[in-house]
Design an enzyme around this catalytic site. Structure first.
Site, PDB file in Angstrom:
ATOM      1  N   CYS A 380      65.996 -15.712  -1.497  1.00 50.75           N
ATOM      2  CA  CYS A 380      67.259 -16.052  -0.830  1.00 50.75           C
ATOM      3  C   CYS A 380      68.233 -14.863  -0.884  1.00 50.75           C
ATOM      4  O   CYS A 380      68.017 -13.885  -0.181  1.00 50.75           O
ATOM      5  CB  CYS A 380      67.836 -17.321  -1.425  1.00 50.75           C
ATOM      6  SG  CYS A 380      68.844 -18.207  -0.246  1.00 50.75           S
ATOM      7  N   HIS A 519      63.415 -21.052  -1.087  1.00 49.05           N
ATOM      8  CA  HIS A 519      63.221 -21.145  -2.539  1.00 49.05           C
ATOM      9  C   HIS A 519      61.819 -21.669  -2.881  1.00 49.05           C
ATOM     10  O   HIS A 519      61.649 -22.867  -3.115  1.00 49.05           O
ATOM     11  CB  HIS A 519      64.281 -22.067  -3.147  1.00 49.05           C
ATOM     12  CG  HIS A 519      65.650 -21.471  -3.122  1.00 49.05           C
ATOM     13  ND1 HIS A 519      66.082 -20.602  -4.091  1.00 49.05           N
ATOM     14  CD2 HIS A 519      66.660 -21.579  -2.233  1.00 49.05           C
ATOM     15  CE1 HIS A 519      67.322 -20.219  -3.810  1.00 49.05           C
ATOM     16  NE2 HIS A 519      67.684 -20.789  -2.683  1.00 49.05           N
ATOM     17  N   GLU A 521      60.222 -21.441  -5.540  1.00 44.16           N
ATOM     18  CA  GLU A 521      60.111 -21.946  -6.917  1.00 44.16           C
ATOM     19  C   GLU A 521      60.234 -23.465  -6.992  1.00 44.16           C
ATOM     20  O   GLU A 521      59.724 -24.085  -7.920  1.00 44.16           O
ATOM     21  CB  GLU A 521      61.170 -21.275  -7.805  1.00 44.16           C
ATOM     22  CG  GLU A 521      62.622 -21.694  -7.575  1.00 44.16           C
ATOM     23  CD  GLU A 521      63.332 -20.918  -6.459  1.00 44.16           C
ATOM     24  OE1 GLU A 521      62.624 -20.314  -5.628  1.00 44.16           O
ATOM     25  OE2 GLU A 521      64.579 -20.938  -6.418  1.00 44.16           O
TER      26      GLU A 521
END
Ligand code: GLN
Length: 547
Positions: A380, A519, A521
């Site tokens: 990001c 994102h 993750e």
């Protein structure tokens, strides 16, 4: 219709209710049941989106675009069930709905009260999607006795009372402090906590007791006796080296059995715990360590980047190595040369963030990774900084910057290579953002798909050319700079399906340099490491072999 487990906490906060809930979810799945986990938070913020990561830890984003508590991240990592908007609620949200209804006249002029109006709103929330799963696990944030939490406790009490017997159970987490001087575990705080719970009409069926020392049988009996809980339902929760041990550890202590017993489910289906044995095998039988520098802003509180830390661990598990993540405050590079700080790391990760502070340091970290050939993952803001670095130092856009940092009216310090997006396409409709929108809810949030360029590194990493990832940002890289940057070797290897929004960039000829606008993750699981993290760690392992 789902059975409900209500999970509450007592004695002290931060006992690991979220982890216990997530582990119970995983264990029920291992026995063949479907589950959904839910979090009810007593604070008055309408959602955690605008809460400081310093105070509250990371904001976890769901596919359907909700900004939620980081506990939902735990739930997803342990169960693989994608959380939804309707899996998290706060007092603030409940009250604001009640007040909206009052303004609309929905209550026909009645006096609005906590009971029944607020509690009814909470109960309606609990019921959403109850026909879809076997078990609904609902965690109440905070500690029994908190003023803000009372309406939630009252609502779950009513809920269980209204349901057929045996459809709801209560699980309560407490702490058994250890007095070193007398060498004793003390049960009194647990007794008091249960007393508090019973005073508001809730009798726990299962007690989970956190303890740093083994709980002797007679203490277990005593707790059972004084708290009116079966001895077998007094479950020990010891400290663990890794959170991923929790499902197996809780199983060993009999948590899932106690829960099924409390519901009267007999015989209990046998559990298949293979997934968790494999996870533990990968964690404990790792060889070697790679060092990853995380250059960010919210470095004092590890929870601020919870999902990134977990995804790196998963990436390590995929490669059977340990990942040692070290947090470096980006602002240090405002004053000091990054080289001595970053040399010796096998990879660099620049995470997401908001605001200008620390961004020049992140740009320097990206430059260091690019010029030294160190694997770089920009997430990001970390991607935006990599693009700005490329524009400034390679493509000759000397004043390249982000519109995010030119917030003062008229200030034009930067040429906006990253700009404020006002309108975009989600699926097949256009989403527009007004200039005067609230602080919360004005971002591109939730799952969006991206088309990957065939033959690019990311297409290889994903093994696909169409992906879907979660977003949480206001600014976008401007495609007006695409040709210039690509001519220098920064490839735009992932784009929104309409081709307007850059989703991924990667440096050609670099061992591993990828920036992503989303994102990744948030979607990584211990039993299914995210491909980007798995490959990033693989690249770090390769770097570690060179030095
Ligand atoms: N501040 C940037 C934006 O809003 C990046 C956000 C993030 O990293 N999550 O676009």
């Amino acid at each position: 219709m789902a059975r409900y487990v209500f999970i509450t906490g007592g004695v002290v906060s931060s006992l690991g209710k979220g982890l216990a809930s997530a582990a119970l979810g995983a264990l029920l799945q291992a026995r063949g049941f479907s589950v959904r986990l839910r979090k009810l938070d007593p604070y008055l913020n309408v959602d955690p989106g605008t809460m400081s990561p310093f105070e509250h830890g990371e904001v976890f984003v769901t596919d359907d675009g909700a900004e939620t508590d980081l506990d939902l991240g735990h739930y997803e990592r342990f169960t693989g069930v994608s959380a939804r908007k309707t899996d998290s609620v706060s007092s603030g949200r409940i009250y604001s709905t009640v007040l909206e209804k009052e303004r609309r006249g929905d209550y026909l002029g009645k006096t609005i009260q906590v009971i029944p109006h607020v509690t009814n709103e909470i109960k309606d929330f609990l019921k959403i999607g109850e026909d879809e799963v076997d078990f609904m696990l609902c965690e109440i944030g905070g500690t029994v006795g908190d003023i803000e939490g009372l309406p939630f406790f009252e609502a779950i009490r009513q809920f269980a009372q209204e349901r057929p017997r045996g459809q709801c159970i209560f699980m309560h987490l407490t702490l058994l402090p250890y007095l070193a001087a007398s060498g004793e575990l003390k049960t009194k705080p647990t007794q008091h906590s249960v007393k508090e719970l019973r005073a508001i009409g809730i009798a726990p069926d299962v007690l989970v007791c956190r303890s740093e020392h083994p709980i002797p049988e007679r203490e277990r009996e005593k707790i059972g006796l004084f708290c009116n809980v079966r001895k077998e339902a007094v479950i020990a929760a010891y400290d663990l080296k890794s959170i991923y041990e929790a499902p197996l550890a809780y199983h060993r202590e009999g948590l899932d059995q106690a829960v099924l017993d409390a519901f009267g489910i007999a015989p209990a289906p046998r559990p298949n715990l293979e997934r968790w044995h494999d996870v533990m095998d990968r964690l404990t039988n790792a060889e070697g360590t790679v060092r990853v520098a995380i250059v960010g802003k919210y470095t004092q509180l590890e929870d601020a980047y919870k999902s990134i830390a977990e995804a790196l661990t998963h990436g390590g598990m995929a490669n059977r190595v340990r990942v040692k993540a070290e947090w470096i405050d980006a602002e240090i590079f405002d004053r000091e040369d990054p080289a001595p700080h970053l040399e010796g790391f096998h990879a660099i990760l620049v995470p997401g963030g908001f605001g200008e502070r620390g961004t020049e340091g992140k740009i320097k970290a990206a430059e260091f990774a690019r010029t030294r050939g160190i694997p770089y993952l920009g997430i990001c803001l970390g991607m935006q900084m990599a693009v700005i670095e490329a524009a400034r130092n390679v493509a000759g856009v000397a004043r390249a910057g982000s519109e995010e940092f030119d917030h003062e009216a008229g200030a034009k310090r930067f040429e906006p290579v990253v700009y404020h997006l006002k309108e975009w396409v989600q699926g097949n409709h256009v989403v527009a953002r007004k200039a005067d929108d609230d602080k919360g809810g004005t971002m591109r949030l939730g799952a969006y798909s991206a088309a990957l360029v065939p033959g690019s590194r990311v297409a290889g990493v994903y093994g696909a050319t169409e992906i879907e990832e979660r977003h949480r940002h206001r600014y976008e890289v401007d495609i007006a700079y695409r040709d210039r940057l690509e001519a220098c070797g920064l490839r735009f290897s992932g784009m929104s399906p309409d081709g307007r929004l850059p989703e991924i960039v990667e440096w050609e000829g670099h061992p591993w340099f990828i920036g992503v606008q989303f994102h990744p993750e948030l979607k990584s699981k211990p039993f299914a490491p995210h491909p980007l993290f798995a490959d990033f760690v693989r690249a770090a392992v390769e770097t570690s072999r060179l030095v």
